[in-house]
Design a protein around this motif. Structure first.
Motif: not given
Length: 359
Positions: A330-341, A353-359
């Motif tokens: 499970t990943v949060n692309t918005t949070e990653a972008k906020l932290l420059g990751i 494909t197997k989990g979930e993406i939060f934007k």
């Protein structure tokens, strides 16, 4: 004279015969009417009685569910329990009544609610989070079955004798975090990070267990590990500020108070540009970077299925504890972008494909 007397007796015999035949005909008509009535009305009444008897023989089972507090992970487990019971044929409103109680993190509430279940002779109870399960176990006193819903280290928590043979009135599921996989994920996303902060609640058995276990794993992997504790959610702001100034990345274990105070934690760490990797998928949605975790709904559903089997007669004493440790990305692309990751392509692919993406 004799002829007249003979004629008189013959006439009398004929009259009596006619009366007898009339009575016989009347009796036959009455009997036929009764049989017709019984056929058309008696059968219908009998069918109604049979249907009524059948409906009365459907037993309604009463299940008490005790949840420690309101937080996303525990809420998902609760929903899963109801779904698991339904999968085993126990449906609310048909043959199941659920008494759901939420202690809102109050120990006295746990005791009161557990005693309520015991006094009302519930067929079975389910504990969501270790303190809830411990309160139910104490109130049940070895009698009413208690089902564990994702309890970390149930043996160490004094709930069962062994995972393979619980030995009493308690069984269920353990949702221990896949700690090594979670640490590998941190390495993959932040390969240069060397100082890891771990925060947990001193009074939370599961949180303490997971935090100290991760401490050993991370230290063996070459990290400098710093441990931070809170006694309640009120401590989070102060402790988080200290931690954010001393570490490069934070790990938040499966800990109920930490989960409840996650927004406070993230508000502090985001200002310091320190990423937080949680143990549970529901925490990622609220603003953490990523995790590999057990799906909390599926965890609860497995506990619900076990509860259903116990209601059908399965013995808790010999029903092995079910361990669920396979993680979903499970990943949060918005949070990653906020932290420059920049999230690795392999991580995003697995989440898609197997989990979930939060934007």
């Amino acid at each position: 004279m004799l002829a007249d007397l003979r004629a008189f007796f013959i006439q009398l015999k004929r009259e009596r015969g006619n009366q007898f035949m009339k009575r016989m005909y009347g009796l036959i008509v009455l009997l036929a009417g009764f049989l017709i009535f019984a056929f058309f009305y008696g059968g219908s009444s009998s069918e109604k009685t049979d249907a009524s008897t059948k409906s009365k023989t459907i037993k309604t089972y009463k299940v008490g569910i005790l949840q420690l507090m309101t937080q996303p992970a525990l809420d998902q487990i609760h929903k899963g329990i109801v779904a698991g019971l339904k999968a085993e044929g126990f449906k609310v409103g048909t043959n199941l009544k659920i008494d759901y109680q939420n202690a809102q993190g109050d120990q006295s509430n746990l005791q009161t609610m557990s005693s309520k279940f015991a006094n009302e002779n519930d067929d079975l109870t389910v504990g969501i989070a270790t303190p809830a399960a411990q309160a139910l176990a104490k109130a049940a006193n070895g009698k009413t079955p208690v089902i564990l819903a994702g309890i970390t280290d149930p043996v160490g928590g004094g709930l069962i004798k062994s995972n393979a043979v619980p030995g009493g009135n308690i069984t269920g599921t353990s949702g221990e975090s896949p700690l090594k996989s979670q640490l590998n994920l941190i390495k993959k996303i932040l390969p240069k990070a060397k100082t890891l902060g771990i925060i947990y609640t001193t009074s939370d058995h599961g949180g303490t267990y997971n935090a100290k276990k991760m401490q050993k794993i991370a230290a063996a992997a070459g990290y400098t590990v710093k441990m931070y504790t809170i006694s309640s959610t009120n401590d989070m702001q102060t402790v988080a500020e200290k931690m954010a100034s001393e570490v490069q990345v934070v790990y938040a274990p499966q800990d109920n108070d930490v989960a409840s105070a996650m927004k406070t934690l993230v508000s502090v760490t985001n200002k310091a540009k320190v990423p937080v990797f949680p143990a549970v998928d529901t925490m990622v949605k609220d603003g953490r970077v990523a995790t590999l975790s057990v799906n909390q709904f599926n965890l609860g559903k497995t506990s619900g299925v076990i509860a259903g089997k116990v209601l059908k007669g399965k013995k808790t004493s010999t029903y092995p504890l079910t361990f669920i440790t396979k993680g979903e990305m499970t990943v949060n692309t918005t949070e990653a972008k906020l932290l420059g990751i920049k999230l690795p392509a392999s991580v995003l692919h697995e989440a898609k494909t197997k989990g979930e993406i939060f934007k």
